[in-house]
Structure formats: structure tokens, C-alpha cells
Scaffold this motif. Structure first.
Motif, PDB file in Angstrom:
ATOM      1  N   MET B   1      38.673  50.785  59.604  1.00  0.00           N
ATOM      2  CA  MET B   1      39.280  50.886  58.270  1.00  0.00           C
ATOM      3  C   MET B   1      38.614  49.904  57.318  1.00  0.00           C
ATOM      4  SD  MET B   1      43.204  50.229  57.094  1.00  0.00           S
ATOM      5  CE  MET B   1      42.829  48.537  56.729  1.00  0.00           C
ATOM      6  N   GLU B   2      38.460  50.321  56.099  1.00  0.00           N
ATOM      7  CA  GLU B   2      37.884  49.478  55.065  1.00  0.00           C
ATOM      8  C   GLU B   2      38.773  48.245  54.862  1.00  0.00           C
ATOM      9  OE1 GLU B   2      36.414  50.287  50.536  1.00  0.00           O
ATOM     10  OE2 GLU B   2      37.174  51.952  51.723  1.00  0.00           O
ATOM     11  N   ASN B   3      38.152  47.088  54.626  1.00  0.00           N
ATOM     12  CA  ASN B   3      38.940  45.890  54.369  1.00  0.00           C
ATOM     13  C   ASN B   3      39.417  45.865  52.923  1.00  0.00           C
ATOM     14  OD1 ASN B   3      39.196  44.592  56.765  1.00  0.00           O
ATOM     15  ND2 ASN B   3      37.274  43.457  56.568  1.00  0.00           N
ATOM     16  N   HIS B   4      40.688  46.121  52.732  1.00  0.00           N
ATOM     17  CA  HIS B   4      41.236  46.132  51.383  1.00  0.00           C
ATOM     18  C   HIS B   4      41.740  44.752  51.002  1.00  0.00           C
ATOM     19  CE1 HIS B   4      42.084  50.733  51.195  1.00  0.00           C
ATOM     20  NE2 HIS B   4      40.818  50.425  51.178  1.00  0.00           N
ATOM     21  N   LYS B   5      41.694  44.498  49.718  1.00  0.00           N
ATOM     22  CA  LYS B   5      42.346  43.304  49.184  1.00  0.00           C
ATOM     23  C   LYS B   5      43.566  43.772  48.403  1.00  0.00           C
ATOM     24  CE  LYS B   5      38.761  39.823  48.787  1.00  0.00           C
ATOM     25  NZ  LYS B   5      38.255  38.735  47.956  1.00  0.00           N
ATOM     26  N   VAL B   6      44.558  42.910  48.331  1.00  0.00           N
ATOM     27  CA  VAL B   6      45.704  43.236  47.497  1.00  0.00           C
ATOM     28  C   VAL B   6      45.388  42.765  46.072  1.00  0.00           C
ATOM     29  CG1 VAL B   6      48.145  42.772  47.058  1.00  0.00           C
ATOM     30  CG2 VAL B   6      47.338  43.074  49.406  1.00  0.00           C
ATOM     31  N   VAL B   7      45.584  43.662  45.110  1.00  0.00           N
ATOM     32  CA  VAL B   7      45.314  43.321  43.714  1.00  0.00           C
ATOM     33  C   VAL B   7      46.616  42.843  43.077  1.00  0.00           C
ATOM     34  CG1 VAL B   7      44.346  44.110  41.530  1.00  0.00           C
ATOM     35  CG2 VAL B   7      43.568  45.148  43.671  1.00  0.00           C
ATOM     36  N   VAL B   8      46.636  41.577  42.691  1.00  0.00           N
ATOM     37  CA  VAL B   8      47.827  40.992  42.073  1.00  0.00           C
ATOM     38  C   VAL B   8      47.625  41.022  40.558  1.00  0.00           C
ATOM     39  CG1 VAL B   8      49.360  38.993  41.986  1.00  0.00           C
ATOM     40  CG2 VAL B   8      48.097  39.499  44.093  1.00  0.00           C
ATOM     41  N   VAL B   9      48.534  41.714  39.872  1.00  0.00           N
ATOM     42  CA  VAL B   9      48.332  41.950  38.437  1.00  0.00           C
ATOM     43  C   VAL B   9      49.481  41.365  37.619  1.00  0.00           C
ATOM     44  CG1 VAL B   9      47.751  43.702  36.705  1.00  0.00           C
ATOM     45  CG2 VAL B   9      47.283  44.164  39.122  1.00  0.00           C
ATOM     46  N   PRO B  10      49.235  40.231  36.955  1.00  0.00           N
ATOM     47  CA  PRO B  10      50.290  39.695  36.083  1.00  0.00           C
ATOM     48  C   PRO B  10      50.320  40.437  34.752  1.00  0.00           C
ATOM     49  CG  PRO B  10      48.404  38.238  36.006  1.00  0.00           C
ATOM     50  CD  PRO B  10      48.044  39.369  36.947  1.00  0.00           C
ATOM     51  N   CYS B  11      51.352  40.171  33.962  1.00  0.00           N
ATOM     52  CA  CYS B  11      51.622  41.045  32.813  1.00  0.00           C
ATOM     53  C   CYS B  11      50.913  40.710  31.517  1.00  0.00           C
ATOM     54  CB  CYS B  11      53.121  41.079  32.541  1.00  0.00           C
ATOM     55  SG  CYS B  11      53.766  39.564  31.800  1.00  0.00           S
ATOM     56  N   SER B  12      50.281  39.570  31.382  1.00  0.00           N
ATOM     57  CA  SER B  12      49.624  39.174  30.106  1.00  0.00           C
ATOM     58  C   SER B  12      50.603  38.768  29.024  1.00  0.00           C
ATOM     59  CB  SER B  12      48.738  40.290  29.514  1.00  0.00           C
ATOM     60  OG  SER B  12      47.665  40.578  30.323  1.00  0.00           O
ATOM     61  N   GLY B  13      51.871  38.621  29.363  1.00  0.00           N
ATOM     62  CA  GLY B  13      52.861  38.238  28.355  1.00  0.00           C
ATOM     63  C   GLY B  13      52.494  36.927  27.674  1.00  0.00           C
ATOM     64  N   ILE B  14      52.509  36.943  26.350  1.00  0.00           N
ATOM     65  CA  ILE B  14      52.081  35.753  25.607  1.00  0.00           C
ATOM     66  C   ILE B  14      53.164  35.233  24.660  1.00  0.00           C
ATOM     67  CG2 ILE B  14      51.008  37.073  23.730  1.00  0.00           C
ATOM     68  CD1 ILE B  14      48.825  34.894  23.671  1.00  0.00           C
ATOM     69  N   GLY B  15      54.210  36.010  24.464  1.00  0.00           N
ATOM     70  CA  GLY B  15      55.242  35.612  23.517  1.00  0.00           C
ATOM     71  C   GLY B  15      56.196  34.556  24.061  1.00  0.00           C
ATOM     72  N   LYS B  16      56.403  34.559  25.372  1.00  0.00           N
ATOM     73  CA  LYS B  16      57.358  33.631  25.982  1.00  0.00           C
ATOM     74  C   LYS B  16      56.712  32.967  27.193  1.00  0.00           C
ATOM     75  CE  LYS B  16      60.510  37.378  25.334  1.00  0.00           C
ATOM     76  NZ  LYS B  16      61.064  38.453  26.114  1.00  0.00           N
ATOM     77  N   SER B  17      57.392  31.936  27.711  1.00  0.00           N
ATOM     78  CA  SER B  17      56.849  31.236  28.875  1.00  0.00           C
ATOM     79  C   SER B  17      56.906  32.095  30.138  1.00  0.00           C
ATOM     80  CB  SER B  17      57.591  29.926  29.102  1.00  0.00           C
ATOM     81  OG  SER B  17      58.959  30.187  29.292  1.00  0.00           O
ATOM     82  N   LEU B  18      57.737  33.144  30.136  1.00  0.00           N
ATOM     83  CA  LEU B  18      57.868  33.982  31.337  1.00  0.00           C
ATOM     84  C   LEU B  18      56.525  34.601  31.750  1.00  0.00           C
ATOM     85  CD1 LEU B  18      61.132  35.902  30.347  1.00  0.00           C
ATOM     86  CD2 LEU B  18      60.927  33.990  31.954  1.00  0.00           C
ATOM     87  N   GLY B  19      55.753  35.033  30.782  1.00  0.00           N
ATOM     88  CA  GLY B  19      54.436  35.609  31.073  1.00  0.00           C
ATOM     89  C   GLY B  19      53.508  34.578  31.687  1.00  0.00           C
ATOM     90  N   THR B  20      53.604  33.356  31.205  1.00  0.00           N
ATOM     91  CA  THR B  20      52.763  32.292  31.755  1.00  0.00           C
ATOM     92  C   THR B  20      53.184  31.957  33.181  1.00  0.00           C
ATOM     93  OG1 THR B  20      52.345  31.409  29.554  1.00  0.00           O
ATOM     94  CG2 THR B  20      51.928  29.932  31.391  1.00  0.00           C
ATOM     95  N   VAL B  21      54.470  32.013  33.457  1.00  0.00           N
ATOM     96  CA  VAL B  21      54.941  31.769  34.838  1.00  0.00           C
ATOM     97  C   VAL B  21      54.295  32.795  35.780  1.00  0.00           C
ATOM     98  CG1 VAL B  21      56.932  31.759  36.396  1.00  0.00           C
ATOM     99  CG2 VAL B  21      57.128  30.716  34.139  1.00  0.00           C
ATOM    100  N   GLY B  22      54.309  34.058  35.386  1.00  0.00           N
ATOM    101  CA  GLY B  22      53.703  35.105  36.216  1.00  0.00           C
ATOM    102  C   GLY B  22      52.205  34.918  36.363  1.00  0.00           C
ATOM    103  N   ARG B  23      51.578  34.519  35.285  1.00  0.00           N
ATOM    104  CA  ARG B  23      50.125  34.303  35.305  1.00  0.00           C
ATOM    105  C   ARG B  23      49.760  33.123  36.227  1.00  0.00           C
ATOM    106  NH1 ARG B  23      46.426  35.856  31.300  1.00  0.00           N
ATOM    107  NH2 ARG B  23      44.555  34.601  31.110  1.00  0.00           N
ATOM    108  N   VAL B  24      50.498  32.018  36.085  1.00  0.00           N
ATOM    109  CA  VAL B  24      50.240  30.839  36.917  1.00  0.00           C
ATOM    110  C   VAL B  24      50.513  31.171  38.390  1.00  0.00           C
ATOM    111  CG1 VAL B  24      51.051  28.491  37.442  1.00  0.00           C
ATOM    112  CG2 VAL B  24      50.605  29.156  35.073  1.00  0.00           C
ATOM    113  N   ALA B  25      51.586  31.915  38.645  1.00  0.00           N
ATOM    114  CA  ALA B  25      51.896  32.317  40.026  1.00  0.00           C
ATOM    115  C   ALA B  25      50.726  33.125  40.601  1.00  0.00           C
ATOM    116  CB  ALA B  25      53.185  33.144  40.060  1.00  0.00           C
ATOM    117  N   THR B  26      50.186  34.011  39.800  1.00  0.00           N
ATOM    118  CA  THR B  26      49.063  34.840  40.265  1.00  0.00           C
ATOM    119  C   THR B  26      47.851  33.984  40.623  1.00  0.00           C
ATOM    120  OG1 THR B  26      49.810  36.718  38.944  1.00  0.00           O
ATOM    121  CG2 THR B  26      47.488  36.702  39.585  1.00  0.00           C
TER     122      THR B  26
END
Lengths: 77, 137
Positions: B1-26
Motif C-alpha cells: 500500500m502507498e504510504n499516505h500522510k494525513v493532511v491537517v487543514v486549519p481554517c485560516s480564520g483571521i478575525g478572532k483568536s480561534l483561527g490562530t489556535v487551530g493554526r498553531v495546533a496544526t
């Protein structure tokens, strides 16, 4: 979304896969928070691209500046 | 089987800190916790229909990391006919960790960083599960 007038919209690509995307994001927030806080507004780019009528109206209501990280120019498009 | 990677995609939210939390987590996941098993892709590129971005999310399992209930990342992966394997929303983690109050968009405060760490650990465990299941198939 409430649309105010007399402001400039700034939309950045926020590209997650490149450092340049983070630079576009930080530059945008610096304008919004420190340099022109009363004259600028922003919107998350994916929300703008895939959002409803309110989100799409953003660029029609505000003169908008695109801040892109790379030559693919997602924000400008 | 091909070696797959999991693609982690944060939301790009820029209006609030919530988007940055997701980005930093990623970034915690792809750079520190699971660098060999994960990668990310620019959400805007995916939304624009870039051929390479579409190919990536259609071939590899994806995890959406969204800041708010608008769930832009999840919706865009689904609209791209990507392999959405899991999704998390920062506000759900915030409800379970009410003492943490994320602040800042350019730079997260310490509490926001702690919340990002909690999310990153949870998503990393999911990465292992997803890749294990793929291996067994």
C-alpha cells in the motif's frame, strides 16, 4: 455580517503551507490592529471564497487590498 | 500500500483568536508531534480548486481543524471531494476547557497556546488511528 462604509477591506491568503502565508497574515493584522485600526476591516479568505451573499458583498462594498504570500495569488483571485 | 500522510487543514480564520489556535495546533502536529505522518495544505488554494491541492486531499486522509462553527475547512474539504477522515472545532475544546481564554491573532497568549497543545495532542492520536486503520485495510 454588518457592512460599514468608509473603510478599506484587507484580505490575506493566510496560506498555511508556506511561511509567506503567515507573513501575509501578520502584515494584515498589523494594519488592522496597529497601523489603521479605524480604517480597515478583514474577512477570512475561505469564508469569502465559499461564503454566502454577505461575504461575497465584502469586496463590492469595500475597496479591497489583497495580501498574497505566493505567485498563486489566491487572495487577489 | 502507498504510504499516505494525513493532511491537517486549519481554517485560516483571521478575525478572532480561534483561527490562530487551530493554526498553531496544526503547526504543533506537522512540525513537532507527527512530522513524518502529516502535512498541511493552504486552504485558500484548495478553495480555489488548485489541481495539486485537490489531488492531495483526494488521495490522503484529511483532518479539518476549524476555529468556529462556520467550519470553513471541513466544508471546503468536502466540497473538494476530499477524504475527510476527522474534524475538530476549537470552540468544542474551549467548552471543555473553560479556564483557558485564548487571546491574540498575531501571537497567542499562553492560555491560547495551552488550548492549541490540547487540540494538537487529540488530533495526533487521531492521526495514529487513521493511519493504523488504513494499514489494516
Amino acid at each position: 455580517m454588518t457592512l460599514a462604509t468608509g473603510k478599506v477591506g484587507i484580505i490575506c491568503c493566510s496560506g498555511e503551507d508556506l511561511a509567506e502565508g503567515t507573513i501575509s497574515r501578520v502584515a494584515t493584522r498589523l494594519v488592522l490592529e496597529k497601523l489603521r485600526p479605524d480604517q480597515t476591516v478583514t474577512l477570512c479568505l475561505p469564508l469569502f471564497l465559499a461564503g454566502g451573499e454577505d461575504e461575497r458583498a465584502f469586496a463590492r462594498v469595500f475597496p479591497t487590498i489583497a495580501v498574497d504570500g505566493c505567485s498563486k495569488k489566491c487572495a487577489e483571485a | 500500500m502507498e504510504n499516505h500522510k494525513v493532511v491537517v487543514v486549519p481554517c485560516s480564520g483571521i478575525g478572532k483568536s480561534l483561527g490562530t489556535v487551530g493554526r498553531v495546533a496544526t503547526y504543533k502536529i506537522i512540525e513537532r508531534m507527527k512530522p513524518e505522518k502529516t502535512r498541511t495544505v493552504c486552504l485558500a488554494l484548495l478553495t480555489m480548486g488548485d489541481a495539486d491541492a485537490l489531488k492531495l486531499v483526494r488521495k490522503n486522509p484529511c483532518i479539518a481543524v476549524d476555529g468556529c462553527p462556520a467550519q470553513c475547512s471541513k466544508k471546503n474539504i468536502e466540497a473538494s471531494i476530499g477524504k475527510l477522515a476527522h474534524n475538530v472545532v476549537v470552540t468544542d475544546f474551549l467548552r471543555k476547557n473553560r479556564s483557558l481564554k485564548p487571546e491574540g491573532v498575531i501571537e497567542l497568549n499562553d492560555q491560547g497556546d495551552k488550548l492549541a497543545e490540547i487540540i494538537a495532542k487529540a488530533v495526533s492520536e487521531k492521526v495514529d488511528e487513521i493511519l493504523h486503520e488504513e494499514k489494516c485495510e
